[in-house]
Write an enzyme that holds these catalytic residues in place. Structure first.
Site, short mmCIF file in Angstrom:
data_model
loop_
_atom_site.label_atom_id
_atom_site.label_comp_id
_atom_site.label_asym_id
_atom_site.label_seq_id
_atom_site.Cartn_x
_atom_site.Cartn_y
_atom_site.Cartn_z
N TRP A 44 9.07 2.06 -16.06
CA TRP A 44 10.20 2.76 -16.68
C TRP A 44 11.46 2.36 -15.92
CZ3 TRP A 44 11.60 5.51 -20.78
CH2 TRP A 44 10.61 6.09 -21.58
N GLU A 68 2.89 8.87 -12.80
CA GLU A 68 1.68 8.16 -12.37
C GLU A 68 1.71 7.81 -10.87
OE1 GLU A 68 1.57 8.73 -16.14
OE2 GLU A 68 3.09 7.27 -15.65
N LEU A 110 14.40 8.42 -12.44
CA LEU A 110 14.40 9.40 -13.54
C LEU A 110 15.84 9.71 -13.91
CD1 LEU A 110 11.65 11.78 -12.12
CD2 LEU A 110 11.43 10.32 -14.13
N ILE A 111 16.12 9.66 -15.20
CA ILE A 111 17.47 9.98 -15.65
C ILE A 111 17.39 11.15 -16.62
CG2 ILE A 111 19.51 9.12 -16.88
CD1 ILE A 111 18.61 6.28 -15.76
N THR A 160 16.24 17.21 -22.89
CA THR A 160 15.18 18.22 -22.82
C THR A 160 14.88 18.57 -21.37
OG1 THR A 160 13.40 16.61 -22.68
CG2 THR A 160 14.16 17.20 -24.89
N HIS A 205 12.19 17.66 -19.93
CA HIS A 205 11.27 16.62 -19.46
C HIS A 205 11.59 16.18 -18.02
CE1 HIS A 205 8.43 13.31 -20.07
NE2 HIS A 205 9.32 12.52 -19.51
N ARG A 218 23.40 3.67 -7.06
CA ARG A 218 22.46 3.86 -5.95
C ARG A 218 21.43 2.75 -5.82
NH1 ARG A 218 24.83 8.18 -7.34
NH2 ARG A 218 25.04 10.03 -6.03
#
Ligand SMILES: *[C@@H]1O[C@H](CO)[C@@H](O)[C@H](O)[C@H]1NC(C)=O
Length: 251
Positions: A83, A119, A142-143, A147, A149, A188
């Site tokens: 991802w 994972e 992670l962005i 939601t 999520h 970053r």
């Protein structure tokens, strides 16, 4: 209560003292200096905090520092996600760049990929249990979306990685960016601000700490605590009692 407190103080003292002997310039002691009260910190010109700026601002602006880390015998596993691959690849390059800087050999670097951040903890656990690495770096990004999520994945991933670290006694470095905007993630993961560089150094430092503390690894000290093996000190070079047996954690 008082006994408990003094035991803690003693343990803290031992830790600081052993750590100081284990590494050339332990980041822990540098951090301790940085966290000292403003008066103390402002006199410590070595660490660049004597310019009159408020200590808190300096700390926030500078981030973490590392001493010289000899990673010659440290084995590091890098697990990254597919991802957000572009950002994750840049972060992973940062990790590898700093491993190289610490003289970690290519044959001591193990790399693998998993689909997403969720994972990472199980993959880290499998790798830790294989006993083939001294530290693991888990890299992901992670962005935040519309939601919940993001919140669920971020929290369970971070908690999962910490659990693996504690349960397997293998340092697992949290190399997962949790950003509200893609722009933050790009910032970053590029140039001088590539967070992967810090993660690689953290892996080496913690890998050395694990080797020193547990006696496990390619070339571990094997002493109880955080210093050299007492075996190394038998000659009296370090002031240890000649002929004393090395103490090991375990049985
Ligand atoms: C890495 O190896 C080079 C060459 O042997 C040496 O000069 C350097 O000091 C080493 N760096 C660390 C951090 O140990």
């Amino acid at each position: 209560m008082r006994v408990f407190e003094s035991a803690l103080t003693l343990a803290g003292g031992l830790f600081a003292c052993r750590t100081a002997s284990a590494f050339v310039a332990p980041a822990a002691s540098i951090r301790a200096l940085r966290n000292a009260p403003a008066g103390g910190a402002s006199t410590t010109s070595t660490y660049g905090s004597s310019r009159g700026a408020p200590a808190t601002r300096m700390m926030a602006a500078e981030g973490v520092t590392f001493g010289e880390l000899d990673g010659t015998d440290v084995r590091v596993g890098i697990i990254s996600t597919r991802w957000n691959e572009e950002i994750v690849n840049r972060l992973t390059d940062g990790v590898k760049e700093s491993l190289k800087e610490c003289n970690v050999t290519e044959s001591n670097i193990f790399e693998t990929k998993v689909p997403g951040a969720f994972e990472l903890p199980l993959a880290a656990r499998f790798l830790s249990l294989s006993q083939t690495v001294d530290a693991v770096v888990c890299v992901g990004c992670l962005i935040k979306g519309d939601t919940m999520h993001f919140e669920y994945i971020a929290e369970s991933t971070c908690k999962g990685l910490m659990d693996v670290s504690i349960q397997t006694s293998t340092p697992v470095v949290l190399g997962v960016l949790t950003c509200t905007e893609e722009e933050q993630a790009i910032k970053r993961s590029t140039g001088d601000n590539n967070h992967g560089v810090d993660w690689g150094k953290t892996a080496v430092e913690m890998g050395l700490l694990r080797m020193s503390a547990t006696g496990v690894g390619k070339k571990a000290g094997g002493a109880l605590g955080f210093g050299k093996s007492l075996d190394d000190k038998k000659d009296g070079k370090d002031g240890a009692i000649p002929g004393s047996k090395p103490k090991k954690i375990g049985f």
